[in-house]
Enzyme design. Sequence first.
Site, PDB file in Angstrom:
ATOM      1  N   ARG A  56       4.169 -30.770  46.437  1.00 26.10           N
ATOM      2  CA  ARG A  56       3.517 -29.787  47.579  1.00 26.10           C
ATOM      3  C   ARG A  56       4.359 -28.722  47.289  1.00 26.10           C
ATOM      4  O   ARG A  56       4.507 -27.708  48.650  1.00 26.10           O
ATOM      5  CB  ARG A  56       2.950 -30.804  48.703  1.00 26.10           C
ATOM      6  CG  ARG A  56       1.830 -29.432  49.743  1.00 26.10           C
ATOM      7  CD  ARG A  56       0.932 -30.552  50.843  1.00 26.10           C
ATOM      8  NE  ARG A  56       2.071 -31.672  50.952  1.00 26.10           N
ATOM      9  CZ  ARG A  56       2.480 -32.027  52.177  1.00 26.10           C
ATOM     10  NH1 ARG A  56       3.105 -30.921  53.026  1.00 26.10           N
ATOM     11  NH2 ARG A  56       2.113 -32.956  53.095  1.00 26.10           N
ATOM     12  N   ASP A 181      -6.738  -7.989  47.121  1.00 21.00           N
ATOM     13  CA  ASP A 181      -7.060  -9.317  45.849  1.00 21.00           C
ATOM     14  C   ASP A 181      -7.517  -8.696  44.520  1.00 21.00           C
ATOM     15  O   ASP A 181      -8.142  -7.325  44.238  1.00 21.00           O
ATOM     16  CB  ASP A 181      -8.851  -9.355  46.300  1.00 21.00           C
ATOM     17  CG  ASP A 181      -9.531 -10.792  45.636  1.00 21.00           C
ATOM     18  OD1 ASP A 181      -9.164 -10.669  44.348  1.00 21.00           O
ATOM     19  OD2 ASP A 181     -10.497 -11.799  46.147  1.00 21.00           O
ATOM     20  N   LYS A 206     -10.422 -16.747  36.815  1.00 16.69           N
ATOM     21  CA  LYS A 206     -11.275 -15.727  36.015  1.00 16.69           C
ATOM     22  C   LYS A 206     -10.301 -15.075  35.756  1.00 16.69           C
ATOM     23  O   LYS A 206     -10.673 -16.307  33.968  1.00 16.69           O
ATOM     24  CB  LYS A 206     -11.210 -14.689  37.634  1.00 16.69           C
ATOM     25  CG  LYS A 206     -12.167 -15.086  38.839  1.00 16.69           C
ATOM     26  CD  LYS A 206     -13.839 -15.782  38.172  1.00 16.69           C
ATOM     27  CE  LYS A 206     -13.408 -16.559  39.513  1.00 16.69           C
ATOM     28  NZ  LYS A 206     -13.856 -15.883  41.158  1.00 16.69           N
TER      29      LYS A 206
HETATM   30  C1  LIG Z   1     -14.051 -16.088  42.272  1.00 14.30           C
HETATM   31  C2  LIG Z   1     -13.043 -15.105  43.094  1.00 14.30           C
HETATM   32  C3  LIG Z   1     -12.608 -15.424  43.847  1.00 14.30           C
HETATM   33  C4  LIG Z   1     -12.117 -17.267  44.751  1.00 14.30           C
HETATM   34  O1  LIG Z   1     -11.567 -17.990  43.580  1.00 14.30           O
HETATM   35  P1  LIG Z   1     -12.256 -19.671  43.896  1.00 14.30           P
HETATM   36  O2  LIG Z   1     -10.292 -19.906  42.374  1.00 14.30           O
HETATM   37  O3  LIG Z   1     -13.054 -19.641  42.654  1.00 14.30           O
HETATM   38  O4  LIG Z   1     -11.437 -19.589  44.648  1.00 14.30           O
HETATM   39  C5  LIG Z   1     -11.623 -14.784  45.245  1.00 14.30           C
HETATM   40  N1  LIG Z   1     -11.934 -13.580  44.745  1.00 14.30           N
HETATM   41  C6  LIG Z   1     -12.485 -13.155  43.925  1.00 14.30           C
HETATM   42  C7  LIG Z   1     -12.660 -11.652  43.564  1.00 14.30           C
HETATM   43  C8  LIG Z   1     -13.251 -13.805  42.836  1.00 14.30           C
HETATM   44  O5  LIG Z   1     -14.458 -13.337  41.713  1.00 14.30           O
END
Ligand SMILES: *Cc1c(COP(=O)(O)O)cnc(C)c1O
Length: 390
Positions: A56, A181, A206
């Site tokens: 952790r 993000d 992703k």
């Molecule tokens: C999928 C996604 C998230 C969240 O990610 P997880 O791995 O599902 O927790 C955050 N921001 C964007 C733009 C996403 O496509």
Amino acid sequence: MREPGFNTKAIHGRGGPEAEGAVSTPIFETTTFHYDTVEAGAALGLDRGEGYFYTRWGNPTTAALEERVALLEGGEMAIATGSGMGAISTVILGSLKTGDHLVAPRASYQAAHELFAQILPRYGIASTLLDTVVTEAYEAALRPETRVVYIESPNNPLLDVTDIAAVARLARAHGALSVADNTFASPYNQNPLLLGVDLVVHSATKYLGGHADVTAGLIVGSRNRVLALRPTFRIHGPVLDPFAAWLVLRGLKTLGLRMERQNANALALARALAAHPKVERVHYPGLPEHPGHRIAHRQMRGFGGMISIEVRGGLAAGARVVEALRTAVMAVSLGSVETLVTHPASTTSVTIPAADRARAGIREGLIRISVGIEEVEDLIDDFTQALEAA
Ligand SMILES: *Cc1c(COP(=O)(O)O)cnc(C)c1O
């Protein structure tokens, strides 16, 4: 010697051998690490010693991933997390306290939106959620107590583009932290830190992982900003498993190749769909008619693999098209090698009242496409037959 290019960095990192001379990063599937003296153990617990202490706190496989993504994003340091939401909630909860205020787009990722709209108020933290992501809207929303300015560009569902450098400058002048993000663009297409943003977050689930087989997230920034989030991360505990870290590291090696293909496929598919009579509109920042095209052209190296289209005939037609696709897969998530499609009005957003859906830009016939790396001719054929069938 010239600065290594993206693919060279993605494959070799900063260079140097792995443990035991391994070419592929070894997986340290261990929760805890031996130390020789009590003094050494105490130092490790306080982050003062050389080596590892407890997974952790840190782990060599996870650290290799953190270093690699920091390098690709132009940051100094990173924290890998068990999901993208683990990264986002660590940054948000680690940067705000009661009385503070956050500015974010209304159309940010659904769970991030719920964090801002539902969780933060329970801690006495207010948010202003913007209906448009133009810089003036960000500016108008700033308050003396604004501490975080949140960017997601391009974002769901219409691939809106934010002028990242301009919003980062606004935040800095205001003494607020800017967070971007960068999931949709990936570091291959865009580096928000180099545009002046303080922290980048990713859902590595992703494009970074890229194969729809691992859930992971990352936080990237300067050493000081990332270190400031470590206590929140270690206490909340959204740790990434070392094997999952290894899967993301493996995905990263082909990120450049995949993105190059996904950029090209998305542009070709967007152009083909824009010419189809059953398609009312195509939202893709790479098309000159997209409202964010100019800014995207300035701040992105490629326009990414995400497209939204609006088909004629509303809800029923949208549902029929996604059900008629044969190659593209009907599933949530994005950024993987296979083309994935969703029809939000009938699936992911079905619980949202129609008026709220419309306000968020989710029209009845809207279909979101995460374009994969298949031959683009096959994708164009598939969408063409599905549109004819609907
Ligand atoms: C999928 C996604 C998230 C969240 O990610 P997880 O791995 O599902 O927790 C955050 N921001 C964007 C733009 C996403 O496509």
